[in-house]
Scaffold this active site. Structure first.
Site, PDB file in Angstrom:
ATOM      1  N   LYS A 260       0.836  -1.206   0.000  1.00  0.00           N
ATOM      2  CA  LYS A 260       0.000   0.000   0.000  1.00  0.00           C
ATOM      3  C   LYS A 260       0.874   1.261   0.000  1.00  0.00           C
ATOM      4  O   LYS A 260       0.556   2.244  -0.665  1.00  0.00           O
ATOM      5  CB  LYS A 260      -0.924   0.028   1.224  1.00  0.00           C
ATOM      6  CG  LYS A 260      -2.075  -0.923   1.130  1.00  0.00           C
ATOM      7  CD  LYS A 260      -3.176  -0.383   0.233  1.00  0.00           C
ATOM      8  CE  LYS A 260      -4.358  -1.310   0.271  1.00  0.00           C
ATOM      9  NZ  LYS A 260      -5.215  -1.503  -0.737  1.00  0.00           N
TER      10      LYS A 260
ATOM     11  N   LYS B 221      -2.903 -11.859  -9.767  1.00  0.00           N
ATOM     12  CA  LYS B 221      -4.033 -11.862  -8.833  1.00  0.00           C
ATOM     13  C   LYS B 221      -5.196 -11.044  -9.397  1.00  0.00           C
ATOM     14  O   LYS B 221      -5.004  -9.875  -9.749  1.00  0.00           O
ATOM     15  CB  LYS B 221      -3.586 -11.267  -7.490  1.00  0.00           C
ATOM     16  CG  LYS B 221      -4.663 -11.326  -6.429  1.00  0.00           C
ATOM     17  CD  LYS B 221      -4.203 -10.725  -5.116  1.00  0.00           C
ATOM     18  CE  LYS B 221      -5.380 -10.179  -4.348  1.00  0.00           C
ATOM     19  NZ  LYS B 221      -5.023  -9.281  -3.281  1.00  0.00           N
TER      20      LYS B 221
ATOM     21  N   LYS C  59      -9.711  -5.834  -8.037  1.00  0.00           N
ATOM     22  CA  LYS C  59     -10.425  -4.708  -8.631  1.00  0.00           C
ATOM     23  C   LYS C  59      -9.588  -3.442  -8.656  1.00  0.00           C
ATOM     24  O   LYS C  59      -9.858  -2.550  -9.427  1.00  0.00           O
ATOM     25  CB  LYS C  59     -11.771  -4.438  -7.976  1.00  0.00           C
ATOM     26  CG  LYS C  59     -11.817  -4.818  -6.575  1.00  0.00           C
ATOM     27  CD  LYS C  59     -13.129  -4.891  -5.922  1.00  0.00           C
ATOM     28  CE  LYS C  59     -12.864  -5.304  -4.503  1.00  0.00           C
ATOM     29  NZ  LYS C  59     -13.742  -6.220  -3.906  1.00  0.00           N
TER      30      LYS C  59
HETATM   31  P1  TYM Z   1     -10.445  -8.523   0.505  1.00  0.00           P
HETATM   32  O1  TYM Z   1     -11.681  -7.714   0.603  1.00  0.00           O
HETATM   33  O2  TYM Z   1      -9.266  -7.979  -0.210  1.00  0.00           O
HETATM   34  O3  TYM Z   1     -10.770  -9.918  -0.143  1.00  0.00           O
HETATM   35  C1  TYM Z   1     -11.803 -10.721   0.398  1.00  0.00           C
HETATM   36  C2  TYM Z   1     -11.456 -12.184   0.298  1.00  0.00           C
HETATM   37  O4  TYM Z   1     -11.251 -12.542  -1.061  1.00  0.00           O
HETATM   38  C3  TYM Z   1      -9.987 -13.148  -1.203  1.00  0.00           C
HETATM   39  N1  TYM Z   1      -9.417 -12.780  -2.500  1.00  0.00           N
HETATM   40  C4  TYM Z   1      -8.885 -13.662  -3.341  1.00  0.00           C
HETATM   41  N2  TYM Z   1      -8.715 -14.989  -3.229  1.00  0.00           N
HETATM   42  C5  TYM Z   1      -8.157 -15.616  -4.279  1.00  0.00           C
HETATM   43  N3  TYM Z   1      -7.762 -14.984  -5.412  1.00  0.00           N
HETATM   44  C6  TYM Z   1      -7.909 -13.660  -5.560  1.00  0.00           C
HETATM   45  N4  TYM Z   1      -7.537 -13.053  -6.685  1.00  0.00           N
HETATM   46  C7  TYM Z   1      -8.496 -12.926  -4.491  1.00  0.00           C
HETATM   47  N5  TYM Z   1      -8.786 -11.615  -4.297  1.00  0.00           N
HETATM   48  C8  TYM Z   1      -9.348 -11.550  -3.057  1.00  0.00           C
HETATM   49  C9  TYM Z   1      -9.125 -12.610  -0.069  1.00  0.00           C
HETATM   50  O5  TYM Z   1      -8.080 -13.489   0.221  1.00  0.00           O
HETATM   51  C10 TYM Z   1     -10.154 -12.537   1.042  1.00  0.00           C
HETATM   52  O6  TYM Z   1     -10.311 -13.794   1.646  1.00  0.00           O
HETATM   53  N6  TYM Z   1      -8.415  -8.199   4.984  1.00  0.00           N
HETATM   54  C11 TYM Z   1      -9.501  -8.813   4.258  1.00  0.00           C
HETATM   55  C12 TYM Z   1     -10.881  -8.516   4.838  1.00  0.00           C
HETATM   56  C13 TYM Z   1     -10.996  -8.893   6.273  1.00  0.00           C
HETATM   57  C14 TYM Z   1     -11.086 -10.206   6.795  1.00  0.00           C
HETATM   58  C15 TYM Z   1     -11.163 -10.038   8.199  1.00  0.00           C
HETATM   59  C16 TYM Z   1     -11.084 -11.473   6.205  1.00  0.00           C
HETATM   60  C17 TYM Z   1     -11.038  -8.020   7.315  1.00  0.00           C
HETATM   61  N7  TYM Z   1     -11.139  -8.712   8.476  1.00  0.00           N
HETATM   62  C18 TYM Z   1     -11.254 -11.153   9.048  1.00  0.00           C
HETATM   63  C19 TYM Z   1     -11.172 -12.570   7.063  1.00  0.00           C
HETATM   64  C20 TYM Z   1     -11.258 -12.405   8.450  1.00  0.00           C
HETATM   65  C21 TYM Z   1      -9.448  -8.274   2.853  1.00  0.00           C
HETATM   66  O7  TYM Z   1      -8.974  -7.219   2.591  1.00  0.00           O
HETATM   67  O8  TYM Z   1     -10.037  -9.042   1.957  1.00  0.00           O
END
Ligand code: TYM
Length: 331
Positions: free
Chosen positions: A111, A194, A197
């Site tokens: 970031k 990956k 968005k």
């Molecule tokens: P976020 O919003 O970036 O993504 C949500 C979930 O989708 C998965 N993901 C992917 N998995 C496989 N391939 C991809 N290209 C891909 N893009 C996204 C992410 O691994 C995630 O599981 N920090 C987290 C949100 C969060 C969270 C939590 C998750 C906050 N607190 C507690 C679990 C438990 C996040 O930014 O996910």
């Protein structure tokens, strides 16, 4: 019975990466576990969405969750900011977290590289808030994609440190979970490793994309000029097409195109047509449900109200225990 929790930031519509990384495994676990799935709106504030965008995205993500198969009769779905207890837990945990270890987190460093003009403290403490989301329910399993692995490691560190500091085995040590053992990373259509968005809209397939949009995006996916010998290694872009196919197509279909590749007669146009058909077959029922849920505002409000009520019962108990353990007690 295990407690399972997962969450997604409301930064737009859900894409195939979100589905295969986090939702699919969670959906399979709803019958036999105590399950919580939430919308991580506090976390999404690190990128400064406008107020209108934030509230629209929360609604859209909720619709995508339900359309993809989260069942509010089997799991609790809530919005993170409806559970202010996570903020208190985050504050309490942060007293035992070192600034240096947060600065070394891969997602923080990325970031800093991507948004050098907005390196806010929320980005730095992001893993502490995430650990609190998980520990507030004392979750055992957290279905997530590969990119969240380090955050889960930190969650275990913070939990163990708390237990050690107070000489009590209070927090469980949660694991990042996938039925297939290895955490998944779904690649983008633009050749990136990956699907995300934040990179490029056309590299992402959303669960709520119409069949026409999916076909257009897949047919435009990056490929290469084809293998010259059976041993020619696949380029990243072609590797990506195969990975996407593995997620949505039958093993026979994947094998067919593997053979075509290794016999140097693969036609990427045919492969993409097949891939688009298989993605559409998977996504079309979700798309239909998305359309029907968009107008059901009362139902959507009920789902998250009930989810928040149940989640708060759990969260209040954790906060009460943690306060007691730390020594925040009635005089
Ligand atoms: P976020 O919003 O970036 O993504 C949500 C979930 O989708 C998965 N993901 C992917 N998995 C496989 N391939 C991809 N290209 C891909 N893009 C996204 C992410 O691994 C995630 O599981 N920090 C987290 C949100 C969060 C969270 C939590 C998750 C906050 N607190 C507690 C679990 C438990 C996040 O930014 O996910």
């Amino acid at each position: 019975m295990d407690t399972v929790l997962s969450g997604i930031r409301p930064t737009g519509f859900l894409h195939l990466g979100n589905y295969f990384g986090a939702l699919k495994n969670f959906i399979k676990m709803q019958d036999e576990n105590r399950c919580f799935f939430f919308i991580a709106d506090y976390h999404s504030l690190t990128t400064h969405p406008t107020p209108d965008n934030l509230s629209i995205n929360i609604k859209n993500v909720l619709i995508d969750y339900l359309a993809a198969g989260l069942d509010p009769n089997k799991c609790d779905i809530y919005v993170q900011s409806d559970l202010p207890e996570v903020c208190e837990l985050s504050l309490l945990l942060s007293m035992n977290v070192h600034v240096g270890e947060l600065q070394r987190v891969a997602s923080f460093k990325e970031k800093v590289r991507r948004q050098p003009n907005n390196v806010n403290a929320g980005l730095l403490t992001y893993p502490v808030l995430m650990a609190s989301d998980i520990l507030i329910h004392r979750a055992d399993k957290v279905p997530v994609g590969k990119d969240q692995e380090q955050h889960l490691e930190l969650t275990r560190d913070f939990a163990q440190r708390f237990n050690n500091l107070y000489g009590i085995n209070y927090f469980k040590l949660p694991v990042a979970y996938n039925f297939g053992d290895n955490l998944i990373k779904i690649p983008g259509l633009d050749g990136s490793t990956k699907m995300s968005k934040s990179d490029n809209e056309t590299s992402c397939i959303y669960l709520s994309d119409s069949p026409e949009v999916i076909r257009k995006k897949v047919m435009k996916a990056v490929s290469d000029s084809g293998p010259v010998t059976p041993e020619t290694p696949k380029s990243q872009a072609v590797e990506n097409l195969f990975s996407l196919m593995q997620a949505v197509s039958t093993p026979e279909t994947v094998q067919f195109f593997e053979d075509e590749y290794h016999q140097c007669r693969i036609r990427y146009g045919d492969m993409k047509k097949q891939l688009a058909t298989d993605i559409i077959q998977f996504a079309a029922p979700i798309y239909e449900k998305v359309l029907s849920l968009r107008e059901q505002n009362d139902y959507l409000r009920e789902v998250v109200a009930q989810g928040a009520t149940h989640a708060r019962e759990n969260a209040r108990k954790t906060i009460k225990d943690v306060r007691e353990i730390i020594g925040i007690r009635p005089l």
